[in-house]
Scaffold this active site. Sequence first.
Site, PDB file in Angstrom:
ATOM      1  N   GLY A 196       0.855  -1.174  -0.028  1.00 50.91           N
ATOM      2  CA  GLY A 196       0.019   0.059   0.025  1.00 50.91           C
ATOM      3  C   GLY A 196       0.842   1.166  -0.191  1.00 50.91           C
ATOM      4  O   GLY A 196       0.452   2.411   0.258  1.00 50.91           O
ATOM      5  N   GLY A 248       2.327   2.375  -2.703  1.00 52.03           N
ATOM      6  CA  GLY A 248       2.565   2.987  -4.221  1.00 52.03           C
ATOM      7  C   GLY A 248       3.934   2.531  -4.767  1.00 52.03           C
ATOM      8  O   GLY A 248       4.435   3.153  -5.718  1.00 52.03           O
ATOM      9  N   LEU A 249       4.353   1.134  -4.385  1.00 55.59           N
ATOM     10  CA  LEU A 249       5.556   0.873  -4.786  1.00 55.59           C
ATOM     11  C   LEU A 249       5.363  -0.690  -5.256  1.00 55.59           C
ATOM     12  O   LEU A 249       6.369  -1.456  -5.642  1.00 55.59           O
ATOM     13  CB  LEU A 249       6.691   0.603  -3.575  1.00 55.59           C
ATOM     14  CG  LEU A 249       6.980   2.061  -3.029  1.00 55.59           C
ATOM     15  CD1 LEU A 249       7.911   1.692  -1.599  1.00 55.59           C
ATOM     16  CD2 LEU A 249       7.562   3.160  -3.966  1.00 55.59           C
ATOM     17  N   SER A 250       4.086  -1.141  -5.711  1.00 57.05           N
ATOM     18  CA  SER A 250       3.704  -1.990  -6.562  1.00 57.05           C
ATOM     19  C   SER A 250       3.900  -3.317  -5.911  1.00 57.05           C
ATOM     20  O   SER A 250       4.406  -4.349  -6.559  1.00 57.05           O
ATOM     21  CB  SER A 250       4.454  -1.870  -7.951  1.00 57.05           C
ATOM     22  OG  SER A 250       3.554  -1.185  -8.837  1.00 57.05           O
ATOM     23  N   SER A 264       1.542  -5.296  -5.027  1.00 52.45           N
ATOM     24  CA  SER A 264       0.769  -6.335  -5.928  1.00 52.45           C
ATOM     25  C   SER A 264       1.070  -6.928  -7.217  1.00 52.45           C
ATOM     26  O   SER A 264       1.183  -7.752  -7.628  1.00 52.45           O
ATOM     27  CB  SER A 264      -0.808  -5.712  -6.200  1.00 52.45           C
ATOM     28  OG  SER A 264      -0.755  -4.336  -6.641  1.00 52.45           O
ATOM     29  N   GLU A 320      -4.734  -8.707 -12.291  1.00 57.08           N
ATOM     30  CA  GLU A 320      -5.222  -7.571 -11.518  1.00 57.08           C
ATOM     31  C   GLU A 320      -6.466  -6.854 -11.921  1.00 57.08           C
ATOM     32  O   GLU A 320      -7.345  -6.345 -10.852  1.00 57.08           O
ATOM     33  CB  GLU A 320      -4.103  -6.623 -11.326  1.00 57.08           C
ATOM     34  CG  GLU A 320      -4.467  -5.500 -10.574  1.00 57.08           C
ATOM     35  CD  GLU A 320      -3.197  -4.890  -9.790  1.00 57.08           C
ATOM     36  OE1 GLU A 320      -2.075  -5.567  -9.688  1.00 57.08           O
ATOM     37  OE2 GLU A 320      -3.419  -3.641  -9.082  1.00 57.08           O
ATOM     38  N   ASP A 327       3.019  -1.063 -13.755  1.00 54.40           N
ATOM     39  CA  ASP A 327       3.561  -2.046 -12.580  1.00 54.40           C
ATOM     40  C   ASP A 327       4.165  -3.326 -13.210  1.00 54.40           C
ATOM     41  O   ASP A 327       5.413  -3.646 -12.810  1.00 54.40           O
ATOM     42  CB  ASP A 327       2.641  -2.018 -11.387  1.00 54.40           C
ATOM     43  CG  ASP A 327       2.130  -0.510 -11.145  1.00 54.40           C
ATOM     44  OD1 ASP A 327       2.597   0.346 -11.498  1.00 54.40           O
ATOM     45  OD2 ASP A 327       0.958  -0.631 -10.400  1.00 54.40           O
ATOM     46  N   TYR A 352      -9.381   5.928  -8.175  1.00 50.68           N
ATOM     47  CA  TYR A 352      -8.623   5.782  -9.295  1.00 50.68           C
ATOM     48  C   TYR A 352      -9.415   5.392 -10.569  1.00 50.68           C
ATOM     49  O   TYR A 352      -9.241   5.895 -11.533  1.00 50.68           O
ATOM     50  CB  TYR A 352      -7.754   4.418  -9.082  1.00 50.68           C
ATOM     51  CG  TYR A 352      -6.793   4.176 -10.217  1.00 50.68           C
ATOM     52  CD1 TYR A 352      -5.625   4.643 -10.123  1.00 50.68           C
ATOM     53  CD2 TYR A 352      -7.148   3.206 -11.100  1.00 50.68           C
ATOM     54  CE1 TYR A 352      -4.704   4.106 -10.961  1.00 50.68           C
ATOM     55  CE2 TYR A 352      -6.264   2.571 -12.086  1.00 50.68           C
ATOM     56  CZ  TYR A 352      -4.890   3.454 -12.180  1.00 50.68           C
ATOM     57  OH  TYR A 352      -4.045   3.093 -13.181  1.00 50.68           O
TER      58      TYR A 352
END
Length: 379
Positions: free
Chosen positions: A118, A120-122, A124, A156, A168, A220
């Site tokens: 969570g 913002g560094l991917s 997922s 995703e 990403d 988003y």
Amino acid sequence: MSQAQTVDGSAMRPGGIWAAPGRVNIIGEHTDYNGGYCLPMALPQVVRCTAMPRTDGLARVGSQQHPGERIEVPIQELAQAAVTGWSRYPLGVVHEYHRRGHHIPGVDLELDGSVPIGAGLSSSAALECAVAIALRDLFELPVPDTELIDIANRAENDYVGAPTGTLDQTASIRCVAGHALFLDAGTGHTEQVPFDLAAAGLALLIVDTNTPHALVDGEYARRRRECEAAAAELGVERLRDVTDVRAVAALADPVLRRRARHVVSENARVLTVVQALREGSDPRVIGPVLTAAHTSLRDDFMVSTAQLDTAVDSALDAGAHGARMVGGGFGGSIIALVDARGTDRVVAEIRNRFRAARFAEPRTFVAVPSAGARRVDHQ
Ligand code: GLA
């Protein structure tokens, strides 16, 4: 890893361990789903996936971050199964392979990640890509990297339900150590751009504001719809096709005008940064471009937060050459381009200002451009 035996005693493929990195986007935010440009680099932090084949049609997943939870679903039933939480990411990838007709006879997946969640560094995409590459290699599936990226991305979009672009997953698969990756998300074309900040006495500081974001929430998706509406009104297929920022003045709705102005100007900023790096210019010149990107994300795209703005302002006040929020926004991290020797001063300033504002304690680290997804055990 030792050769396992199937129930009938025949030799089974050995398993292995694969890793895929998180990423930080140097510039080019909210451009990917508009067919535009991005410039990510891979982080040293990865998600590791230990994969072992099974022959009974089951997909089983466990995670070091969720001890005690082991989810087991027949691959044939993944489409209808009530899969929830973190396991949707790995199982979404298994399902996507299956849906495309790639045969997976059954698999055990054990996950372990060091990418902050969570932030913002991917995290997922790192998870999806670690599983995607593990399955491809383990079962020798004829899947080129372009399709691998697509499989992870569809997992995703369709299985998890987050309508993200391809930034990403492309970064996690295609990044190379020592380089930033110039991505044209409209064509999928990529170029490795040397990115050696240390040689110039610089460092890329990442500050995770510790205010997690969630891409599945509506903002988003709303930004995406606004961009599509702006493109339709301007008579282009995607905002990427608008190259002169003055053209957005034709939009009647002030919100759509702002959103489009961000995307069009951000694409131009990516090209400016890429050109400077290609020419081997002093990387300090990209600092003001990063800061301009933040202003645009804050004022026009409106995806920043008080924590992100405070981190950026404090970094600049403490001498950073440029700073901006990264990722989808609404929380997560910022990057700051700093003199390597001045890193501590910037970190101290941010910590002080966060304390004064009673924000959560930020996490900071210096990132070097690292390798993309790969097998990490001996073969
Ligand atoms: C998230 C999405 C990406 C991209 C960024 C914003 O990270 O997953 O596809 O849209 O936000 O640049």
